[in-house]
Design a protein around this motif. Structure first.
Motif, PDB file in Angstrom:
ATOM      1  N   ASP A  88       0.822  -1.215   0.000  1.00 15.33           N
ATOM      2  CA  ASP A  88       0.000   0.000   0.000  1.00 15.33           C
ATOM      3  C   ASP A  88       0.851   1.258   0.000  1.00 15.33           C
ATOM      4  N   PHE A  89       1.988   1.242   0.700  1.00 11.13           N
ATOM      5  CA  PHE A  89       2.882   2.407   0.682  1.00 11.13           C
ATOM      6  C   PHE A  89       3.420   2.656  -0.733  1.00 11.13           C
ATOM      7  N   ILE A  90       3.792   1.585  -1.428  1.00  9.14           N
ATOM      8  CA  ILE A  90       4.301   1.727  -2.796  1.00  9.14           C
ATOM      9  C   ILE A  90       3.208   2.254  -3.714  1.00  9.14           C
ATOM     10  N   ILE A  91       1.995   1.682  -3.584  1.00  9.68           N
ATOM     11  CA  ILE A  91       0.872   2.144  -4.401  1.00  9.68           C
ATOM     12  C   ILE A  91       0.581   3.612  -4.113  1.00  9.68           C
ATOM     13  N   LEU A  92       0.641   3.991  -2.841  1.00  6.06           N
ATOM     14  CA  LEU A  92       0.400   5.383  -2.468  1.00  6.06           C
ATOM     15  C   LEU A  92       1.426   6.307  -3.122  1.00  6.06           C
ATOM     16  N   GLY A  93       2.676   5.864  -3.179  1.00  6.35           N
ATOM     17  CA  GLY A  93       3.705   6.669  -3.831  1.00  6.35           C
ATOM     18  C   GLY A  93       3.431   6.879  -5.304  1.00  6.35           C
ATOM     19  N   THR A  94       2.972   5.829  -5.998  1.00  7.80           N
ATOM     20  CA  THR A  94       2.685   5.974  -7.437  1.00  7.80           C
ATOM     21  C   THR A  94       1.469   6.865  -7.675  1.00  7.80           C
ATOM     22  N   LEU A  95       0.574   6.951  -6.678  1.00  9.84           N
ATOM     23  CA  LEU A  95      -0.602   7.809  -6.822  1.00  9.84           C
ATOM     24  C   LEU A  95      -0.274   9.265  -6.528  1.00  9.84           C
TER      25      LEU A  95
END
Length: 255
Positions: A88-95
């Motif tokens: 989720d942290f990685i996904i949040l970064g891409t968003l």
């Protein structure tokens, strides 16, 4: 309401099994499915004016959910060690930084993994008397996660300059043909990097499909740690542990 009461109530909603908790978890699952649909359809929507707005709205939602899960965590260090949290942290970064991290947008497909790890899935299967399908469903989800991640990777690095629909379909077609070892050869990836991508896709894809086949055909096992030796996988009707012979008391599904 005190802070402790608030944390207890929030924890009950996230991991509880009463009616209110199940309704809350179903709502979260529906939001997750909508987010996953947006991620999958991203190549078709990226040219639209509302794309970034939805992108940042999802980022706000994931940040809020991460904050809530951090609040209810009994041990923050153990919580941070969970792979799904870092996903989720990685996904949040891409968003939050779509222009800077667009090459990693394919990692958003890992959000599907959260469904297989949710408490809701286990509760629903247990109440339906279908707990034996848990391993199969998780194997299917793992295969889907890899399929869409591989498709996103291939699309990002090889087909991104094509029109959204045509490029994404070409990437999906190549991935499916490679994973299933069909190999029609009408679409191939150029250069050494393309060949290495194809090799890795085939190896991991075949491994996941073998895992899926094993989950379907192998006998159902329940998770119940043996108090003597710790062996956690047993036959559903086992009376004694196969490893040490200790008498087991495995509860029925309805208990």
């Amino acid at each position: 309401m005190t802070e402790q009461d608030y944390r207890h109530r929030l924890r009950r909603l996230y991991i509880g099994q009463d009616k209110a908790a199940i309704r809350f978890q179903v709502a979260l699952a529906l939001v997750d499915l909508a987010i996953i649909a947006f991620f999958i359809l991203g190549p078709y929507l990226r040219a639209g004016p509302s794309y970034l707005i939805i992108d940042y709205m999802i980022a706000a939602w994931i940040a809020t959910e991460l904050t809530a899960r951090a609040i209810i965590a009994r041990d923050l260090k153990d919580w941070l060690k969970r792979p799904i949290i870092w996903v989720d942290f990685i996904i949040l970064g891409t968003l939050l930084f779509p222009d800077l991290l667009f090459n990693f947008a394919f990692l958003r497909a890992m959000r599907i993994w959260a469904i297989g790890e949710s408490t809701l899935l286990r509760v629903i299967l247990r109440r339906l008397g279908q707990s034996h399908l848990g391993d199969v469903i998780r194997a299917v989800i793992n295969a889907l996660v890899f399929l869409f991640m591989a498709t996103g990777f291939v699309y990002t690095f090889f087909f991104y300059r094509e029109d959204g629909m045509e490029g994404f379909v070409d990437a999906l077609y190549f991935t499916v043909a490679t994973v299933t070892t069909t190999g029609f050869g009408d679409i191939t990836l150029p250069g050494t990097f393309g060949k290495l991508t194809s090799i890795i896709t085939m190896i991991i894809g075949i491994s996941l499909f073998v895992r899926l086949a094993q989950s379907i055909v192998r006998p159902f096992k329940v998770t119940f740690p043996c108090p003597q030796c710790g062996l956690s996988r047993h036959d559903a009707d086992a009376v004694h542990c196969k490893a040490c012979g200790h008498v087991l008391n495995i509860p029925d599904e309805g208990q």
